[in-house]
Design a protein around this motif. Structure first.
Motif, PDB file in Angstrom:
ATOM      1  N   ARG A 124       1.023  -1.031  -0.108  1.00 52.25           N
ATOM      2  CA  ARG A 124       0.361  -0.528   0.019  1.00 52.25           C
ATOM      3  C   ARG A 124       1.414   1.268  -0.154  1.00 52.25           C
ATOM      4  N   LEU A 125       0.586   2.245  -0.851  1.00 47.44           N
ATOM      5  CA  LEU A 125       1.813   3.474  -0.962  1.00 47.44           C
ATOM      6  C   LEU A 125       0.724   4.574  -0.398  1.00 47.44           C
ATOM      7  N   SER A 126       1.429   5.328   0.046  1.00 49.43           N
ATOM      8  CA  SER A 126      -0.027   6.779   0.482  1.00 49.43           C
ATOM      9  C   SER A 126       0.947   7.806   0.624  1.00 49.43           C
ATOM     10  N   THR A 127       0.763   8.531   0.851  1.00 45.40           N
ATOM     11  CA  THR A 127       1.629   9.757   0.432  1.00 45.40           C
ATOM     12  C   THR A 127       1.595  11.362   1.915  1.00 45.40           C
ATOM     13  N   ASP A 128       1.796  11.879   2.062  1.00 45.59           N
ATOM     14  CA  ASP A 128       1.530  12.635   3.159  1.00 45.59           C
ATOM     15  C   ASP A 128       0.462  14.100   3.107  1.00 45.59           C
ATOM     16  N   SER A 129       0.159  14.141   1.504  1.00 40.15           N
ATOM     17  CA  SER A 129      -0.987  15.103   1.416  1.00 40.15           C
ATOM     18  C   SER A 129      -2.670  14.592   1.654  1.00 40.15           C
ATOM     19  N   GLY A 130      -2.004  12.707   1.636  1.00 41.53           N
ATOM     20  CA  GLY A 130      -4.026  12.203   1.686  1.00 41.53           C
ATOM     21  C   GLY A 130      -3.646  11.767  -0.266  1.00 41.53           C
TER      22      GLY A 130
END
Length: 140
Positions: free
Chosen positions: A19-25
């Motif tokens: 799973r990939l996530s970014t701080d920006s959402g």
């Protein structure tokens, strides 16, 4: 400026998934796996994300180049096609092909092509890639 993303992987390379996530959402627990990377299963993959980053970076850089030249684009549409090829025992991104179709008033084709070329060479993603970069830029 620092931007962050996080990858969580479980299982083996072929049978596992992540799973990939970014701080920006913008990416939030977005799935990726061997199948999304090599078999076109629904989900994302690193090369697709690099293509999106390259298209976005180049297009914004061109908007700034045009602005500096006193021009305002009506629309800039860029597609980036990233090629992943086997090299030895691993893989390597060998190419990013940018295709740009643009609507810009009051600009000569030669000036437009020159500005697009400068944007391609100077956008941070182009500079980070160790791959052949091609640009097909046309006014429509």
């Amino acid at each position: 400026m620092i931007r962050k993303a996080k990858a969580v992987w479980q299982g083996t390379g072929r049978a596992g998934s992540g799973r990939l996530s970014t701080d920006s959402g913008v990416l939030a627990e977005t799935s990726y796996s061997f199948r999304t990377r090599f078999e076109n299963e629904r989900g994302t993959n690193p090369e697709e994300l690099i293509a999106a980053a390259h298209a976005g970076c180049f297009t914004m850089a061109l908007a700034f180049q045009l602005q500096a030249a006193g021009l305002t684009p009506t629309e800039l549409v860029t597609e980036a096609a990233v090629t992943l090829e086997q090299e030895g025992q691993g893989f390597r991104i060998t190419r990013s092909a940018l295709t740009l179709r643009a609507r810009v008033s009051n600009v000569e084709e030669a000036t437009f092509v020159r500005l697009a070329g400068e944007a391609e060479k100077n956008c941070p993603v182009s500079r980070a890639l160790k791959a052949e970069i091609t640009l097909d830029a046309k006014l429509i």
